[in-house]
Write an enzyme that holds these catalytic residues in place. Structure first.
Site, short mmCIF file in Angstrom:
data_model
loop_
_atom_site.label_atom_id
_atom_site.label_comp_id
_atom_site.label_asym_id
_atom_site.label_seq_id
_atom_site.Cartn_x
_atom_site.Cartn_y
_atom_site.Cartn_z
N SER A 1 -21.00 -80.15 53.65
CA SER A 1 -21.50 -78.91 53.60
C SER A 1 -21.36 -78.23 54.90
CB SER A 1 -23.24 -78.69 53.20
OG SER A 1 -23.60 -77.55 52.66
N HIS B 1 -23.77 -79.38 44.49
CA HIS B 1 -23.74 -79.72 45.75
C HIS B 1 -24.50 -81.38 46.11
CE1 HIS B 1 -23.20 -77.86 49.79
NE2 HIS B 1 -24.62 -78.66 49.92
N ASP C 1 -21.49 -76.47 42.10
CA ASP C 1 -21.86 -76.28 43.35
C ASP C 1 -22.60 -75.00 43.53
OD1 ASP C 1 -22.87 -76.29 46.10
OD2 ASP C 1 -21.43 -77.71 46.64
#
Length: 705
Positions: A557, A677, A642
């Site tokens: 991330s 995600h 995501d």
């Protein structure tokens, strides 16, 4: 063989040709270029892969599938090894297991898993652990037919009769709230979609408050009130956040006396409250928002307690009467300290427990309300992680906390704050021949290029360590003030037992060393995060913890942004880089306010509509700084659904890298077509991706068993 996607070569023919090549590696997909000019502040950037941001476009899906096929073909020689890695990771996990029950409102709540089931059962027992078990949620049954399934939250009404729970079946973190009777297992017809998953009951056992997400940006921005048994389209809007840089949420104070609506941005907060037994009442503002004023609240007796940065960089604790909540009435309980960061607090009838950070380590401070016998818990290890766990009960002298270290499996511990006795309720069981004494953990300090000392936590297997020869797995995050605390991982043993040193760099941008550590790694100081990490990698080599040609970096991330930045800045330092769901197209994303999370992050990265921030972001944005040069071997992962880092960022980045890099090192991307995600939702399934990552780096150092 060049695979010119969308120009005459289909995915099917690509796979066939790849599989037919016995002796030569398949050629990677070559994404088409469609020139897109992006002009801001008189500066024009050319984005040849902007077309990839159409999730429903068949051409985009074809390209992503071709990339997956290429990755599968390139990693096919490791298939058996990946299976072995996966099997050994799963074999260390106790399959039939149970969490430590916690008591709340007369019931003991816990979850348990059975055999090979990917999901848990959520259960409770009334009054005693010897009572009959009630299965509230049978998640293995609920998840049948879904490639992804997650329970967001569950909450029981105060009369203990009704369960409200939320579920996500897409992995976009858009939840649906449902209701179930715990008396007769009846499922109510009430369903509430497109929400954050959080559930807050009023005291009347029929009213809940919930937060919905904006349909385009996914920002949580409206709080509604739902009365069980009424049409959801009649739900009353009780609060709407108009500022798209703020996130909105709900909770109930531990005293159960107040419902709280919170709105927070990176650097500001505002709360509203109403009595929980008066859900139709009007919410009152606690303290109106101000720039750079952060605070959070809980309730005890006649006062609210406030953790705040008001004239306190490292935060302090204050209190104020319920009738006078403006900041002019706040009085100090714990002052600001230059060397101690106040991170959180927990209220009990007789004690106040404070979570703090000092010198990069967590501390738990026990304070009696009578002002006597204040003390800290002693943890006895050089590097560790400890924190307040689940403590819903108010009238108890027992604090439940969690503890782990790089060599100590995760533990749940009850601490009697009167007798000072510790009781280990559970320690993670590692199946197999794990012996803690076989491993050594250390905390060392690297020196960044501006002279700042950066802590590094590391662990290795003693009999596999030989100075200057070991491969290194170095990870970091370094954003949002999120600290990279150490923890035990049975999965990590698959690297340690093969001779890897595994380390975490506690770089600026986190909050390990206090609030200034965060502020020195954000906005116009963001590059400190990247230079800190590179300095840690160099230090690990110079001190003999790693071989110079065997350094691997991992980040996910915003940590994936870090991976992209270091690959451009110092590709020579790394043998390989793994970037998980990486945020790499910083400028374009932060200019697009329709993308989820963008507007709420201006205080983290800056707003590129301001030329100063545009220029600074452009100086480090990984996608914009790809150059014609050699890069390390790279594995990139992402998810089609995501909601936090859109799949097209890593997809575009890989396409541009492949077009420009001059080396022959592998560059692979794995796109999870079913997940978002957080990856897979099952407790075992997620380790397939870990096995891929481990096989990728182990293969690069010649380890295949």
């Amino acid at each position: 063989m060049n695979i010119k996607l969308l120009m005459g070569v289909t995915l099917t023919s690509f796979i066939a040709m790849s599989c037919s090549q016995k002796t030569t590696a398949p050629e990677p997909p070559v994404a088409k270029k469609v020139k897109k000019e992006l002009t801001v502040h008189g500066d024009t950037r050319i984005d040849n892969y902007y077309w990839m941001n159409q999730r429903e476009d068949p051409e985009v899906i074809d390209y992503l599938n071709a990339e997956n096929a290429y990755t599968d073909a390139m990693m096919k020689h490791t298939d058996d090894f990946q299976t072995k890695l996966f099997d050994e990771m799963v074999a260390r996990i106790k399959k039939t297991d149970e969490s430590v029950p916690y008591k709340s409102n007369g019931y003991y709540y816990y979850s348990r898993t059975e055999g090979d089931a990917e999901y848990p059962l959520y259960c409770r027992k009334k009054g005693s652990l010897d009572a009959d078990e009630e299965i509230m949620l049978n998640v293995p049954e609920m998840a049948k037919g879904y490639s992804y399934f997650a329970v967001g939250d569950y909450s029981v009404s105060e009369d203990n009769k009704i369960l409200a729970f939320s579920e996500d079946t897409v992995s976009r973190r858009k939840y649906t709230i449902k209701f179930k009777s715990l008396v007769d297992d009846q499922v109510y017809t009430d369903e509430i979609g497109n929400n954050t998953g959080g559930i807050t009951w009023a005291s009347d056992n029929k009213t809940i408050f919930y937060t919905i997400k904006h349909p385009e940006t996914l920002l949580p921005y409206k709080v509604f009130k739902h009365i069980l048994g009424t049409p959801t389209e009649e739900d009353e809007l009780v609060y709407e956040e108009k500022d798209n840089t703020f996130y909105t949420f709900c909770y109930k104070t531990k005293s159960k006396k107040y419902i709280i609506i919170g709105s927070t941005s990176t650097l500001s907060a505002e709360y509203r409250f109403v009595e929980a037994n008066n859900p139709n009442g009007k919410f009152e503002i606690f303290q109106a928002r101000e720039n750079n004023l952060e605070y959070g609240i809980d309730h005890y007796q006649g006062d609210f307690y406030i953790r705040t940065n008001l004239e306190a960089k490292n935060f302090r604790l204050m209190k104020t009467p319920v009738s006078k909540t403006e900041k002019s009435n706040w009085t100090e309980v714990i002052p600001n300290r230059e060397d101690v960061y106040l991170s959180n607090f927990e209220i009990f009838e007789n004690f106040l427990v404070v979570g703090e950070r000092k010198n990069g380590l967590n501390q738990l401070r026990i304070m009696n309300w009578n002002g006597k016998d204040e003390h800290y818990l002693d943890f006895g290890e050089e590097t560790y992680n400890a924190g307040i766990s689940t403590n819903p009960e108010f009238k108890t002298d027992v604090l439940r906390y969690r503890y782990t270290s790089l060599t100590t499996p995760s533990s749940t511990i009850d601490y009697n704050m009167v007798s000072k006795e510790k009781t280990i309720k559970k320690q993670q069981e590692v199946i197999g021949d794990f012996q803690k004494d076989n491993y050594e953990a250390k905390r060392v300090w690297a020196i960044s290029e501006d002279g700042t000392k950066v802590p590094v936590s590391l662990v290795y297997r003693k009999d596999k360590f030989k100075k200057g020869t070991n491969p290194l797995w170095l990870s970091a995050y370094g954003s949002y003030g999120s600290s990279s605390d150490v923890y035990f991982s049975s999965v990590r043993l698959s690297l340690l037992d093969r001779g890897f040193v595994v380390a975490t760099a506690h770089v600026r941008g986190g909050q390990e060393m206090g609030r200034y550590w965060y502020e020195d790694g954000k906005l116009l100081k963001k590059i400190n995060t990247f230079t800190d990490f590179n300095a840690c990698a160099e230090f690990m080599v110079s001190e003999g913890f790693a071989a110079k040609d065997k350094v691997f970096a991992w980040g996910g991330s915003a940590g994936g942004l870090l991976m992209g930045a270091i690959s451009n800045m110092r590709p020579d330092l790394y043998k390989g880089i793994i970037a998980a769901v990486p945020f790499v197209d910083v400028v374009t994303t932060m200019l697009d306010e329709t993308i989820p999370l963008t507007t709420g992050e201006f205080d983290e990265w800056g707003n590129p509509k301001d030329k100063e921030y545009y220029d600074y972001m452009l100086s480090y944005s990984p996608y914009d700084n790809v150059e014609v040069k050699d890069y390390p071997a790279m594995l990139v992962t992402t998810g089609l659904h995501d909601s936090q880092v859109q799949y097209w960022e890593p997809a575009k980045w890989v396409a541009k890298l492949r077009d420009m890099k001059t080396d022959k090192n592998p560059l692979l991307i794995k796109i999870n077509m079913d997940f978002g995600h957080g990856g897979a939702s099952g407790r075992f399934e997620r380790y397939h991706e870990v096995a891929l990552e481990y096989a990728f780096v182990l293969d690069l150092v010649g380890i295949n068993e």
